[in-house]
Design an enzyme around this catalytic site. Structure first.
Site, PDB file in Angstrom:
ATOM      1  N   ASP A  42      -7.902   4.020 -19.686  1.00 45.82           N
ATOM      2  CA  ASP A  42      -9.072   3.493 -20.393  1.00 45.82           C
ATOM      3  C   ASP A  42      -8.804   3.447 -21.891  1.00 45.82           C
ATOM      4  O   ASP A  42      -9.127   2.475 -22.569  1.00 45.82           O
ATOM      5  CB  ASP A  42     -10.292   4.397 -20.162  1.00 45.82           C
ATOM      6  CG  ASP A  42     -10.632   4.506 -18.692  1.00 45.82           C
ATOM      7  OD1 ASP A  42     -10.283   3.579 -17.946  1.00 45.82           O
ATOM      8  OD2 ASP A  42     -11.238   5.525 -18.312  1.00 45.82           O
ATOM      9  N   GLY A  98      -0.284   2.881   7.419  1.00 41.62           N
ATOM     10  CA  GLY A  98      -0.352   2.113   8.654  1.00 41.62           C
ATOM     11  C   GLY A  98       0.161   0.687   8.527  1.00 41.62           C
ATOM     12  O   GLY A  98      -0.189  -0.165   9.341  1.00 41.62           O
ATOM     13  N   LYS A  99       1.022   0.421   7.566  1.00 36.24           N
ATOM     14  CA  LYS A  99       1.549  -0.937   7.405  1.00 36.24           C
ATOM     15  C   LYS A  99       2.399  -1.332   8.609  1.00 36.24           C
ATOM     16  O   LYS A  99       2.270  -2.431   9.144  1.00 36.24           O
ATOM     17  CB  LYS A  99       2.362  -1.026   6.102  1.00 36.24           C
ATOM     18  CG  LYS A  99       1.522  -0.767   4.868  1.00 36.24           C
ATOM     19  CD  LYS A  99       2.303  -0.959   3.589  1.00 36.24           C
ATOM     20  CE  LYS A  99       3.328   0.129   3.360  1.00 36.24           C
ATOM     21  NZ  LYS A  99       2.738   1.464   3.146  1.00 36.24           N
ATOM     22  N   GLY A 154       0.814  -1.205   0.000  1.00 37.56           N
ATOM     23  CA  GLY A 154       0.000   0.000   0.000  1.00 37.56           C
ATOM     24  C   GLY A 154       0.846   1.253   0.000  1.00 37.56           C
ATOM     25  O   GLY A 154       2.051   1.187   0.208  1.00 37.56           O
ATOM     26  N   PRO A 155       0.194   2.381  -0.224  1.00 37.77           N
ATOM     27  CA  PRO A 155       0.921   3.650  -0.284  1.00 37.77           C
ATOM     28  C   PRO A 155       1.581   3.966   1.061  1.00 37.77           C
ATOM     29  O   PRO A 155       1.190   3.388   2.080  1.00 37.77           O
ATOM     30  CB  PRO A 155      -0.174   4.689  -0.576  1.00 37.77           C
ATOM     31  CG  PRO A 155      -1.392   3.936  -0.905  1.00 37.77           C
ATOM     32  CD  PRO A 155      -1.247   2.556  -0.376  1.00 37.77           C
ATOM     33  N   PRO A 156       2.571   4.850   1.055  1.00 39.76           N
ATOM     34  CA  PRO A 156       3.239   5.203   2.302  1.00 39.76           C
ATOM     35  C   PRO A 156       2.267   5.818   3.305  1.00 39.76           C
ATOM     36  O   PRO A 156       1.316   6.497   2.914  1.00 39.76           O
ATOM     37  CB  PRO A 156       4.273   6.253   1.874  1.00 39.76           C
ATOM     38  CG  PRO A 156       4.300   6.246   0.409  1.00 39.76           C
ATOM     39  CD  PRO A 156       3.096   5.570  -0.103  1.00 39.76           C
ATOM     40  N   GLY A 157       2.502   5.561   4.557  1.00 38.04           N
ATOM     41  CA  GLY A 157       1.722   6.215   5.611  1.00 38.04           C
ATOM     42  C   GLY A 157       0.332   5.668   5.830  1.00 38.04           C
ATOM     43  O   GLY A 157      -0.489   6.284   6.469  1.00 38.04           O
ATOM     44  N   HIS A 185     -16.555  10.581 -13.917  1.00 34.27           N
ATOM     45  CA  HIS A 185     -15.820   9.630 -14.753  1.00 34.27           C
ATOM     46  C   HIS A 185     -16.191   8.190 -14.378  1.00 34.27           C
ATOM     47  O   HIS A 185     -16.565   7.392 -15.239  1.00 34.27           O
ATOM     48  CB  HIS A 185     -14.321   9.873 -14.580  1.00 34.27           C
ATOM     49  CG  HIS A 185     -13.454   8.976 -15.394  1.00 34.27           C
ATOM     50  ND1 HIS A 185     -12.800   9.416 -16.524  1.00 34.27           N
ATOM     51  CD2 HIS A 185     -13.141   7.666 -15.262  1.00 34.27           C
ATOM     52  CE1 HIS A 185     -12.116   8.403 -17.039  1.00 34.27           C
ATOM     53  NE2 HIS A 185     -12.302   7.328 -16.289  1.00 34.27           N
ATOM     54  N   GLU A 186     -16.111   7.903 -13.097  1.00 36.94           N
ATOM     55  CA  GLU A 186     -16.375   6.523 -12.667  1.00 36.94           C
ATOM     56  C   GLU A 186     -17.842   6.145 -12.871  1.00 36.94           C
ATOM     57  O   GLU A 186     -18.148   5.023 -13.284  1.00 36.94           O
ATOM     58  CB  GLU A 186     -15.974   6.325 -11.208  1.00 36.94           C
ATOM     59  CG  GLU A 186     -14.492   6.509 -10.924  1.00 36.94           C
ATOM     60  CD  GLU A 186     -13.598   5.662 -11.821  1.00 36.94           C
ATOM     61  OE1 GLU A 186     -14.018   4.578 -12.274  1.00 36.94           O
ATOM     62  OE2 GLU A 186     -12.463   6.095 -12.100  1.00 36.94           O
TER      63      GLU A 186
HETATM   64  P1  ADP Z   1       3.491   2.838   6.667  1.00 36.67           P
HETATM   65  O1  ADP Z   1       4.299   1.819   7.366  1.00 36.67           O
HETATM   66  O2  ADP Z   1       2.357   2.274   5.882  1.00 36.67           O
HETATM   67  O3  ADP Z   1       4.260   3.818   5.857  1.00 36.67           O
HETATM   68  P2  ADP Z   1       2.992   3.690   9.332  1.00 36.67           P
HETATM   69  O4  ADP Z   1       2.432   2.460   9.916  1.00 36.67           O
HETATM   70  O5  ADP Z   1       4.416   3.971   9.622  1.00 36.67           O
HETATM   71  O6  ADP Z   1       2.754   3.724   7.780  1.00 36.67           O
HETATM   72  O7  ADP Z   1       2.085   4.902   9.784  1.00 36.67           O
HETATM   73  C1  ADP Z   1       2.615   6.155  10.042  1.00 36.67           C
HETATM   74  C2  ADP Z   1       1.769   6.872  11.064  1.00 36.67           C
HETATM   75  O8  ADP Z   1       0.519   7.235  10.500  1.00 36.67           O
HETATM   76  C3  ADP Z   1       1.445   6.018  12.253  1.00 36.67           C
HETATM   77  O9  ADP Z   1       2.405   6.135  13.238  1.00 36.67           O
HETATM   78  C4  ADP Z   1       0.102   6.566  12.691  1.00 36.67           C
HETATM   79  O10 ADP Z   1       0.288   7.654  13.539  1.00 36.67           O
HETATM   80  C5  ADP Z   1      -0.515   7.067  11.425  1.00 36.67           C
HETATM   81  N1  ADP Z   1      -1.479   6.129  10.859  1.00 36.67           N
HETATM   82  C6  ADP Z   1      -1.413   5.564   9.637  1.00 36.67           C
HETATM   83  N2  ADP Z   1      -2.471   4.773   9.408  1.00 36.67           N
HETATM   84  C7  ADP Z   1      -3.223   4.807  10.517  1.00 36.67           C
HETATM   85  C8  ADP Z   1      -4.456   4.182  10.900  1.00 36.67           C
HETATM   86  N3  ADP Z   1      -5.114   3.351  10.082  1.00 36.67           N
HETATM   87  N4  ADP Z   1      -4.945   4.441  12.131  1.00 36.67           N
HETATM   88  C9  ADP Z   1      -4.298   5.284  12.960  1.00 36.67           C
HETATM   89  N5  ADP Z   1      -3.140   5.885  12.659  1.00 36.67           N
HETATM   90  C10 ADP Z   1      -2.597   5.677  11.455  1.00 36.67           C
HETATM   91 ZN    ZN Z   2     -11.738   5.422 -16.386  1.00 36.54          ZN
END
Ligand code: ADP
Ligand code: ZN
Length: 638
Positions: free
Chosen positions: A517, A222-223, A217-220, A440-441
């Site tokens: 498309d 929550g992985k 998934g995209p950065p940030g 569009h969708e």
């Molecule tokens: P990734 O590893 O996908 O890049 P992170 O797990 O490091 O993302 O998430 C970064 C920060 O964003 C976390 O420390 C949290 O504060 C916040 N965050 C991201 N997704 C969530 C979520 N689903 N619920 C609560 N906080 C989240």
């Molecule tokens: Zn389309």
């Protein structure tokens, strides 16, 4: 979580000990050397002092005379005077007459043995002992691998030891409840938690857990949080390391780190090993050497594969890895028995964003009338990390304004800060863009629904995807079918044209959003003509041969340039026909399109059922809308 720090860098210890010893050495040795100070004088002064009977002690050596004076004998640090030895026959008598004491040890000579020990042997002993300590430490660090010889040269520098952090289980560990939204991902990972809690149940029945799970998934989004939550839920240790940390300056170090990480993990099983940014080591191989870093990466990757193959499925070590570039991963990594399970961790939808905002708002002081739904709506396309940032930014604003809590306008303002900051990344859609994407969708979905033989709409979303798509319409066939008719194919092309057509009908302008498309529609039209024999001009002649079924299905033309031109013309005509058909369908159902697009705009994700419900609602309106389509629709948004 309490994190158990690895031992302090040995280098540091080394220097501290060395400094301390030097200090001690000075303390002991200096007083001996400095117990007296020597001052040179000329022979004349010496003789004068002798006459004046000032001499206290005197020592005549083979080439010099040392003496002290009576006056400063009570001083703490006695001055010893030194003068050259002259051919002076009556000296001894005169000194005797002057009452000087003849002495043999005016300067307390250090015994040569002592100074030899002090200045030569002691340092050698100290450094030998230190060296030994260092070597033992290093050997321990080198994970006991005897094939590794390169490490010797870096003795004591602490290299080769993996920097994997060990998170010891603790009650304040992250749980699934801390991760807002991401229900699908949590559901996916729940099985692993269950397994880690009770591995024997799985072993008894002979079920094998996947060794590796890829969080994509995209950065940030929550992985990392999710991975930690799995460990937290299952109450097992959590080892984490970033892919980029493996790639070291020295060839072989990365591999050593991998080996060490897994060694530690196996000792602590059951446990979670988390590798962030796995694409840093797991990228596709043999892409040509760039500054020689490839060799190292390849070795590291190979070591990782070996480790993964090495342990049996059920020893309780589960490897979670995160990446935002799954397409760049080496195929060897995603093979069965390695990272064969993939858990998508997508950007949050409206509900998810609201929940994430609330989770983070709990950590700051806020006014109690904040409409989180509104804030979440404004932050379309934001990731979890960005939302966390928005909340924090709001708190900072409140402090700046001298308030003790953040209010709604703080939130709104900070969205702007964050959006302006992130706009370049194209992550957050403006309202206008969101509306265009909604139309569009809906265009795709509506054209699909209005034709026979198309798969029903399953889900429509305008949440930006990792792939770069700003939204998508998912159609799912009921059951399998292996034969596709010409009509179905043309309907599909019309559906593909539906997105662009909706933009034209609604906004009278077109955007870049339809490029994918267009590509698909063109490819399909081309295949109909060159591969499926569906054009009356050419009939059943294979004009193209498919080269590689598994790698994208690239086809190469097998016809004359003249025919190629004709094919191109036919492709253009076929796509254009279907495009017109889509425009016609949407113009006729403009009212419905507006209603649906508005609904999608607000909800961001709608199910196929919701879509059909709105589509079939008040069928009498449908007829009216056809009649009223020419008249300007008053329900047009904005
Ligand atoms: P990734 O590893 O996908 O890049 P992170 O797990 O490091 O993302 O998430 C970064 C920060 O964003 C976390 O420390 C949290 O504060 C916040 N965050 C991201 N997704 C969530 C979520 N689903 N619920 C609560 N906080 C989240
Ligand atoms: Zn389309």
């Amino acid at each position: 979580m309490d994190e158990v720090k690895e031992p302090k860098k040995p280098l540091m210890t080394f220097w501290i000990i060395a400094m301390a010893l030097l200090f001690l050495l000075n303390l002991v040795a200096l007083p001996i050397a400095k117990s007296s100070q020597i001052q040179e004088t000329d022979y004349g002064t010496f003789m004068k002092m002798t006459e004046e009977k000032k001499i206290d002690k005197v020592e005549i050596e083979s080439n010099k005379i040392l003496f002290t004076l009576k006056d400063d004998s009570n001083q703490k640090l006695q001055t010893v005077y030194e003068t050259g030895l002259m051919d002076d026959a009556g000296l001894v008598e005169r000194l005797y007459g002057a009452g000087a004491q003849f002495s043999s040890e005016i300067i307390e000579q250090q015994s040569p043995l002592l100074s030899f020990l002090l200045y030569w042997i002691l340092p050698i002993v100290i450094f030998t002992v230190l060296g030994n300590i260092m070597r033992k430490k290093m050997l321990k660090n080198m994970t006991g691998d005897d094939s590794m010889t390169f490490g010797g040269g870096f003795g004591g520098l602490g290299m080769g030891k993996s920097n994997a952090k060990v998170y010891v289980k603790s009650s304040d560990g992250i749980k699934f409840s801390d991760v807002a939204g991401e229900e699908e991902a949590k559901e996916n990972l729940q099985e692993i938690v269950t397994y880690l809690k009770n591995p024997t149940k799985y072993q008894e029945i002979g079920a094998k857990m996947p060794k590796g799970v890829l969080l994509v998934g995209p950065p940030g989004t929550g992985k990392t949080m999710l991975a930690k939550a799995v460990a937290g839920e299952a109450d097992v240790p959590f080892f984490s390391m970033s892919g980029s940390e493996f790639v070291e300056m020295f060839v072989g170090m990365g591999a050593a780190k991998v080996r060490d990480l897994f060694k530690q993990a196996k000792e602590k099983a059951p446990c979670i090993v988390f590798i962030d940014e796995i694409d840093a080591i797991g990228g596709k191989r043999s892409s040509g050497g760039n500054y020689g870093g490839n060799d190292e990466r390849e070795q590291t990757l190979n070591q990782l594969l070996t480790e993964m193959d090495g342990f049996e499925g059920n020893n309780g070590v589960i490897i979670l890895a995160a990446t935002n570039r799954p397409e760049s991963l080496d195929a060897a990594l995603t093979r069965p028995g390695r990272f064969d399970r993939r858990v998508p961790v997508e950007l949050p939808d409206l509900k998810g964003r609201e929940d994430i905002l609330k989770v983070h708002a709990k950590k700051i002081k806020i006014a109690d009338d904040i409409d989180f739904n509104k804030i979440a709506r404004m932050a379309a396309g934001a990731s979890g990390a960005e939302l966390a940032n928005i909340v924090n930014e709001a708190a900072l604003r409140a402090v700046r304004d001298g308030r003790s809590f953040a209010n709604e306008s703080d939130m709104e303002e900070s969205i702007e800060v964050v959006i302006a900051g992130y706009q370049k990344k194209n992550a957050i859609l403006s309202d206008k863009e969101k509306l265009v994407v909604s139309y569009h969708e809906i265009g795709h979905a509506l054209v699909a629904a209005m034709q026979d033989g198309t798969a029903p709409v399953q889900k429509i979303t305008i949440i930006p995807r990792t792939s770069g798509a700003l939204g998508y319409t998912m159609q799912v066939d009921k059951g399998n079918h292996y034969l596709v008719s010409k009509e179905e194919l043309t309907s599909e092309i019309a559906t593909l044209c539906g997105g662009r057509a909706a933009e034209e009908v609604e906004f009278n302008s077109i955007s870049t959003g339809a490029s994918n498309d267009i590509e698909k529609a063109t490819k399909l039209a081309r295949q109909m003509i060159t591969q499926y024999g569906m054009s009356s001009d050419f009939g059943m002649v294979a004009l193209e041969t498919v080269n590689n079924q598994y790698l994208g299905g690239d086809a190469s033309l097998a016809c004359s340039p003249d025919t190629q031109t004709k094919i191109d013309q036919q492709v253009v005509r076929l796509v254009e026909q279907q495009h017109q058909k889509a425009v016609k369908i949407l113009t006729e159902n403009k009212r419905k399109m507006d209603e649906l697009a508005q609904y999608l705009y607000e909800k961001e994700t709608i199910t196929g059922d919701e879509f059909m419900e709105i589509l079939n609602r008040k069928p009498q309106l449908e007829d009216k809308s056809k009649a009223g389509a020419a008249a300007e629709s008053e329900s047009a948004p904005e």
